[in-house]
Design a protein around this motif. Structure first.
Motif, PDB file in Angstrom:
ATOM      1  N   ASN A  99       0.719  -1.260  -0.067  1.00  0.00           N
ATOM      2  CA  ASN A  99      -0.074   0.121   0.096  1.00  0.00           C
ATOM      3  C   ASN A  99       0.951   1.381  -0.116  1.00  0.00           C
TER       4      ASN A  99
ATOM      5  N   SER B 227       2.557   1.461  -3.432  1.00  0.00           N
ATOM      6  CA  SER B 227       1.594   1.994  -4.390  1.00  0.00           C
ATOM      7  C   SER B 227       1.167   3.468  -4.282  1.00  0.00           C
ATOM      8  N   ALA B 228       1.029   4.075  -3.155  1.00  0.00           N
ATOM      9  CA  ALA B 228       0.859   5.279  -2.780  1.00  0.00           C
ATOM     10  C   ALA B 228       2.073   6.324  -3.485  1.00  0.00           C
TER      11      ALA B 228
ATOM     12  N   ASP C 201       2.155   6.503  -7.209  1.00  0.00           N
ATOM     13  CA  ASP C 201       0.898   7.308  -7.542  1.00  0.00           C
ATOM     14  C   ASP C 201       1.205   8.737  -7.445  1.00  0.00           C
ATOM     15  N   SER C 202       2.180   9.222  -6.444  1.00  0.00           N
ATOM     16  CA  SER C 202       2.462  10.649  -6.401  1.00  0.00           C
ATOM     17  C   SER C 202       3.538  11.006  -7.386  1.00  0.00           C
TER      18      SER C 202
END
Length: 493
Positions: free
Chosen positions: A69, A72-73, A76-77
């Motif tokens: 998680n 992945s975050a 995404d940034s």
């Protein structure tokens, strides 16, 4: 807080829960333990398990899920320009971010501000901290690294808080449920039984995972190369063909399989007589003192790493056979040319046979000594000599077990790698001359998986096809060995 410190805290809470559970059981008994269903220690163990197992399961799940998680975050940034790149380039960028995240806590505010103004100063500053940066970092990577550290810290803090709270709550609930009629022993033993089942299932699940991984990649290989060409091909040449050709090389298994079986046969011809005779001597002729000395010394061979046997073959056995053959050829013909190469089937077979001697001798010795003493005494009482007793009574009785041991030893020989690499070479060819080099399936598995490769080409995927083939061969040998042992095993009272 590190995971180790968290586990230490959970263990401390568990120890306190055990003591409190035991004390509560003793207080409820009023000094009469007969009023309790279980012994006080079972009540303490029950409270300890209720306190420890839920947070332990939480920690395992959290440490498995949280990194995905968080990573992945962070991905995404990334800017849209980075997200538009290939997955390999994004993975490289994330690797840079991870490295930067390790070094950020070491930087002062002035160093961090100067790096943001001039990213070229990043490598010298990190080099001074003992961290190597492979490429020039982009400005967004510093922000992503800071975000990564912050998310990791928040995740770790949440894990610690929830786990400790869950442990304390579990201890409280466990203490509240302690009562004289509570079947604490049954609950504790049920948990222990479940843990034993899980432990015994690990080997089975590991085997299933290994087979599934090899089988899936092997199917990918056979989707490119027909199975008939692999199993019945006589040429091993896994190189890419010339430009414009449709073939990606030749992947014939037969030369590798022939070398595997040939070298294994020579090794068994060396190991079986020596190991079996050594077992007979230690079981029937050696004195207890001699057996106590010889058996451990013989089994020392089983503890030597196979790479050491490979060095022994490369430095000693191979040159020795080559020089001996040159001397014999010179005495016979006057031409001192060696007809045995230093790397040959004979060299690998002899050294591998030496390695297998302790397997044959130890297994055979255990099987021979398991034959009841009454059979020996009966044969000797009827007038048979010791040698006749061994040939006509003991060996026939132990033969099924010995055959099974030899088949298991053969499967060990088939799977050997390092000795063959150094003593038999890497030439994949079909020939019957034991004085020439050959190679085996395991050697080619190592060759095909050596280097920085991607599992997309037939040259790499063929290693999985070779692995599943070798797995099936050794599995068949082991199953047949068990069949022989069970079918012809003698039952003694």
């Amino acid at each position: 807080m590190s995971t180790k410190l968290l586990l230490a805290i959970l263990l401390a809470i568990t120890a306190v829960a055990f003591a409190l559970g035991r004390m509560r059981a003793l207080s409820l008994s009023g000094g009469k333990l007969s009023t309790l269903h279980s012994r006080p220690n079972y009540y303490g163990a029950y409270v300890a398990l209720v306190s420890f197992l839920p947070p332990l399961l939480l920690v395992a799940v959290w440490l498995t899920v949280s990194p995905f998680n968080v990573n992945s975050a962070v991905r995404d940034s990334f800017p849209d320009s980075v997200k538009a790149q290939s997955s390999a380039q994004q993975s490289l960028a994330f690797g840079m971010v991870s490295t930067l995240a390790q070094g950020l806590p070491m930087l002062s505010e002035d160093e961090l501000a100067s790096i943001k103004q001039d990213p070229a100063r990043l490598q010298p500053v990190f080099a001074g901290k003992g961290l190597a940066i492979a490429a020039e970092a982009q400005p967004y990577m510093l922000d992503s690294a800071a975000t990564l550290n912050a998310m990791r810290q928040r995740s770790q803090l949440a894990l610690v808080t929830v786990a400790i709270a869950l442990a304390i709550a579990g201890a409280f609930v466990g203490l509240r449920t302690v009562a004289p009629q509570l079947r604490a022993r049954n609950k504790v033993e049920r948990v222990i039984l479940g843990s034993l089942v899980v432990a015994s299932s690990i080997a089975i699940l590991t085997t299933v995972g290994i087979v599934a991984s090899m089988l899936s990649e092997s199917l990918r290989f056979f989707s490119v190369v027909p199975a008939s060409e692999f199993f019945f091909g006589t040429v091993w040449d896994p190189r890419f063909a010339g430009a414009g050709a449709s073939s990606a090389g030749q992947f014939g298994l037969i030369p590798l399989l022939a070398g595997t079986l040939y070298i294994g046969l020579v090794a068994m011809l060396v190991a079986v007589p020596v190991g079996l005779f050594a077992a007979i001597h230690m079981a029937e002729y050696a004195t207890p003192r001699m057996r106590a000395i010889a058996k451990p010394l013989l089994e020392v061979l089983a503890g030597i790493p196979t790479i050491v046997y490979g060095f022994f073959a490369l430095v000693t056995v191979g040159p020795f056979l080559r020089d001996i053959s040159a001397s014999l050829n010179g005495l016979a013909t006057g031409n001192y040319t060696s007809f045995i190469q230093a790397q040959s089937v004979l060299t690998a077979g002899i050294v591998m046979g030496i390695m297998l001697i302790p397997y044959v001798s130890s297994l055979s010795d255990d099987i021979i000594t398991a034959v009841p003493r009454a059979l020996r005494d009966g044969s000797l009482g009827l007038g048979a000599t010791r040698s006749e007793t061994i040939k006509r009574v003991i060996l026939p009785a132990a033969l099924p077990g010995i055959v099974g041991a030899l088949l298991m030893t053969a499967s060990r020989a088939i799977g050997e790698t390092m000795i063959v690499v150094l003593a038999a070479g890497v030439a994949a060819r079909m020939q019957l001359n034991p004085f020439e080099p050959m190679t085996t399936v395991t050697v080619k598995i190592v060759n095909q998986l050596t280097g920085d490769l991607e599992f997309t080409s037939p040259q790499t995927l063929v290693a999985f096809a070779l692995g599943i083939t070798l797995f099936c061969i050794t599995l068949a040998l082991n199953i047949y060995a068990l069949y022989i042992v069970r079918k012809y095993r003698e039952q003694y009272e």
